[in-house]
Write a protein that holds these residues in place. Structure first.
Motif, mmCIF file in Angstrom:
data_model
loop_
_atom_site.group_PDB
_atom_site.id
_atom_site.type_symbol
_atom_site.label_atom_id
_atom_site.label_comp_id
_atom_site.label_asym_id
_atom_site.label_seq_id
_atom_site.Cartn_x
_atom_site.Cartn_y
_atom_site.Cartn_z
ATOM 1 N N SER A 34 0.828 -1.209 0.000
ATOM 2 C CA SER A 34 0.000 0.000 0.000
ATOM 3 C C SER A 34 0.864 1.261 0.000
ATOM 4 N N LEU A 35 2.007 1.208 0.708
ATOM 5 C CA LEU A 35 2.901 2.360 0.731
ATOM 6 C C LEU A 35 3.599 2.559 -0.610
ATOM 7 N N ALA A 36 3.837 1.452 -1.333
ATOM 8 C CA ALA A 36 4.468 1.565 -2.648
ATOM 9 C C ALA A 36 3.603 2.378 -3.599
ATOM 10 N N LEU A 37 2.293 2.189 -3.514
ATOM 11 C CA LEU A 37 1.386 2.976 -4.342
ATOM 12 C C LEU A 37 1.438 4.452 -3.957
ATOM 13 N N TYR A 38 1.555 4.708 -2.653
ATOM 14 C CA TYR A 38 1.645 6.104 -2.195
ATOM 15 C C TYR A 38 2.936 6.757 -2.686
ATOM 16 N N LEU A 39 4.038 6.017 -2.639
ATOM 17 C CA LEU A 39 5.324 6.572 -3.066
ATOM 18 C C LEU A 39 5.337 6.893 -4.560
ATOM 19 N N GLN A 40 4.559 6.146 -5.322
ATOM 20 C CA GLN A 40 4.482 6.419 -6.756
ATOM 21 C C GLN A 40 3.745 7.729 -7.048
ATOM 22 N N SER A 41 2.980 8.204 -6.074
ATOM 23 C CA SER A 41 2.168 9.401 -6.302
ATOM 24 C C SER A 41 2.853 10.683 -5.845
ATOM 25 N N LEU A 42 4.062 10.612 -5.300
ATOM 26 C CA LEU A 42 4.713 11.822 -4.805
ATOM 27 C C LEU A 42 6.163 11.858 -5.265
ATOM 28 N N THR A 43 6.788 13.007 -5.060
ATOM 29 C CA THR A 43 8.206 13.177 -5.326
ATOM 30 C C THR A 43 8.967 12.941 -4.029
ATOM 31 N N TRP A 44 9.934 12.035 -4.060
ATOM 32 C CA TRP A 44 10.627 11.695 -2.823
ATOM 33 C C TRP A 44 12.049 11.231 -3.124
ATOM 34 N N LYS A 45 12.854 11.217 -2.074
ATOM 35 C CA LYS A 45 14.222 10.712 -2.167
ATOM 36 C C LYS A 45 14.640 10.216 -0.790
ATOM 37 N N ILE A 46 15.653 9.354 -0.753
ATOM 38 C CA ILE A 46 16.178 8.837 0.509
ATOM 39 C C ILE A 46 17.690 8.996 0.502
ATOM 40 N N THR A 47 18.252 9.450 1.625
ATOM 41 C CA THR A 47 19.687 9.659 1.750
ATOM 42 C C THR A 47 20.169 9.082 3.073
ATOM 43 N N HIS A 48 21.467 8.867 3.137
ATOM 44 C CA HIS A 48 22.104 8.366 4.357
ATOM 45 C C HIS A 48 22.863 9.502 5.021
ATOM 46 N N CYS A 49 22.832 9.536 6.345
ATOM 47 C CA CYS A 49 23.557 10.540 7.106
ATOM 48 C C CYS A 49 24.333 9.858 8.227
ATOM 49 N N LEU A 50 25.268 10.559 8.803
ATOM 50 C CA LEU A 50 25.996 10.036 9.952
ATOM 51 C C LEU A 50 25.118 10.115 11.202
ATOM 52 N N ARG A 51 25.447 9.266 12.160
ATOM 53 C CA ARG A 51 24.627 9.194 13.376
ATOM 54 C C ARG A 51 24.580 10.529 14.109
ATOM 55 N N GLU A 52 25.673 11.272 14.048
ATOM 56 C CA GLU A 52 25.710 12.561 14.744
ATOM 57 C C GLU A 52 24.703 13.559 14.185
ATOM 58 N N ALA A 53 24.218 13.346 12.961
ATOM 59 C CA ALA A 53 23.220 14.233 12.367
ATOM 60 C C ALA A 53 21.806 13.738 12.620
ATOM 61 N N ASN A 54 21.669 12.665 13.404
ATOM 62 C CA ASN A 54 20.351 12.063 13.645
ATOM 63 C C ASN A 54 20.110 11.867 15.144
ATOM 64 N N PRO A 55 20.460 12.829 16.004
ATOM 65 C CA PRO A 55 20.435 12.577 17.452
ATOM 66 C C PRO A 55 19.038 12.521 18.058
ATOM 67 N N VAL A 56 18.109 13.298 17.517
ATOM 68 C CA VAL A 56 16.783 13.380 18.137
ATOM 69 C C VAL A 56 16.053 12.047 18.037
ATOM 70 N N VAL A 57 15.983 11.483 16.830
ATOM 71 C CA VAL A 57 15.264 10.221 16.668
ATOM 72 C C VAL A 57 16.032 9.067 17.306
ATOM 73 N N ASP A 58 17.345 9.187 17.402
ATOM 74 C CA ASP A 58 18.123 8.163 18.099
ATOM 75 C C ASP A 58 17.720 8.107 19.574
ATOM 76 N N PHE A 59 17.564 9.278 20.186
ATOM 77 C CA PHE A 59 17.131 9.348 21.580
ATOM 78 C C PHE A 59 15.709 8.811 21.743
ATOM 79 N N LEU A 60 14.800 9.183 20.835
ATOM 80 C CA LEU A 60 13.415 8.731 20.939
ATOM 81 C C LEU A 60 13.305 7.218 20.777
#
Length: 346
Positions: free
Chosen positions: A302-328
């Protein structure tokens, strides 16, 4: 004449004691006079844990003992006596010629003095360049989703989280969920899927997804390349492959009535096994295969159909740039709580 024994030759005589005192003094270690070789070796081993140049300290045990034994033989069998300062210099020359490593051992001024006394070249670790790591804002009219997963044990108590922010850095939505016992990769994927479902509810049309898990980023990028995210081959391809193996060059296809056929996911808590077998001639070369899928497969379809309907991208970052969600994610796994945390306006 003093009795000659191993303890006397290597520890108790004044000549040996002065050499040990000299060498330990290079390390700023107070020499302790001991009566037996067993106690001496244990003492030397304990000091190995605290001295700076550990490789040199271990090498010195053999080198000093070797010069003591040589001098004993020279005096006893050849009647030659060498000056003790000359022997001290020979000990340092032998250690220096073995080229021991001091890389990473020199940290404070006392360590520098130790290397100077031993005549050793200080080998510093190569200086790593300073890398600036920071969270990057999305472009105007884009929303950025940072997500993460955590597992206390891998597998163990696991949690996932995510946060949505706009081009100003303002938080649009956030979440953290406890997902029970799981591995960290599954927790990362769960954090992604929950985030995509939230994005669909929010009506986001331009989405930037970012994670510090390279494995999830690569896997998700492959899903994007494949379009619908399917991981099985169409029957038409299998039929063409079998025909090629049988030497069939032409296939006549007659269209029939269109019937909607789809895969039905199992209920929550169940796993479905789809299996099949194939024989090229019957009897002939045969093969079999199967695939196990759970309810997550339906969510992805179901999510694959949603992704086909929008403009999106995925990237990788270092852990130090992702501290908030790491804590959560870690707090969700540790306290076993699932909490939607909303800040700002959607």
């Amino acid at each position: 004449m003093e009795a000659e024994s191993m303890d006397h030759i290597f520890l108790q005589c004044s000549f040996a004691e002065e050499l040990w005192l000299f060498f330990s003094g290079c390390f700023n270690v107070v020499w302790k006079k001991l009566d037996s070789m067993a106690d001496f070796l244990q003492w030397w081993k304990r000091k190995l844990k605290i001295v700076c140049c550990k490789e040199v300290w271990a090498l010195g045990l053999i080198t000093v003992a070797d010069h003591i034994w040589r001098e004993r033989n020279n005096r006893r069998h050849e009647g030659k006596v060498r000056p003790i300062n000359f022997i001290k210099q020979m000990i340092l020359e032998d250690i220096k010629s073995s080229k021991p490593s001091t890389k990473g051992d020199v940290k404070i001024a006392v360590d520098v003095i130790c290397c100077r006394k031993l005549g050793l070249l200080i080998q510093n670790k190569p200086t790593l360049p300073i890398l600036e790591v920071y969270w990057r804002r999305p472009q105007v009219n884009w929303i950025k989703l940072n997500f993460d997963g955590s597992s206390m044990g891998n597998p163990g108590r696991a949690g996932a989280s995510g946060i949505f922010r706009n081009h100003m850095g303002a938080v649009m939505d956030s979440y953290k969920i406890f997902i029970g016992v799981s591995k960290v990769f599954q927790a990362e994927v769960e954090g992604l899927m929950v985030g995509l479902m939230r994005a669909r509810e929010m009506g986001i049309t331009r989405l930037w997804v970012e994670t510090d898990s390279s494995a999830v980023a690569i896997s998700f990028e492959k899903k994007k390349t494949h379009g619908d995210g399917s991981i099985w081959c169409p029957l038409s391809f299998e039929a063409l492959l079998c025909a090629r193996r049988l030497g069939i060059s032409r296939i006549q296809y007659k269209p029939k009535e269109i019937i909607e056929v789809f895969w039905c996911p199992p209920p929550p808590g169940w796993v479905m096994l789809n299996s099949n077998g194939c024989s090229l001639v019957n009897p002939g070369k045969a093969g079999a295969g199967g695939i196990l899928r759970n309810v997550m497969a339906e969510r992805w379809m179901s999510l694959a159909l949603y992704l086909q309907s929008l403009t999106w991208k995925i990237t990788h970052c270092l852990r130090e740039a992702n501290p908030v969600v790491d804590f959560l994610a870690k707090s969700a796994a540790k306290f076993e709580v699932s909490t939607p945390i909303v800040s700002g306006q959607r």
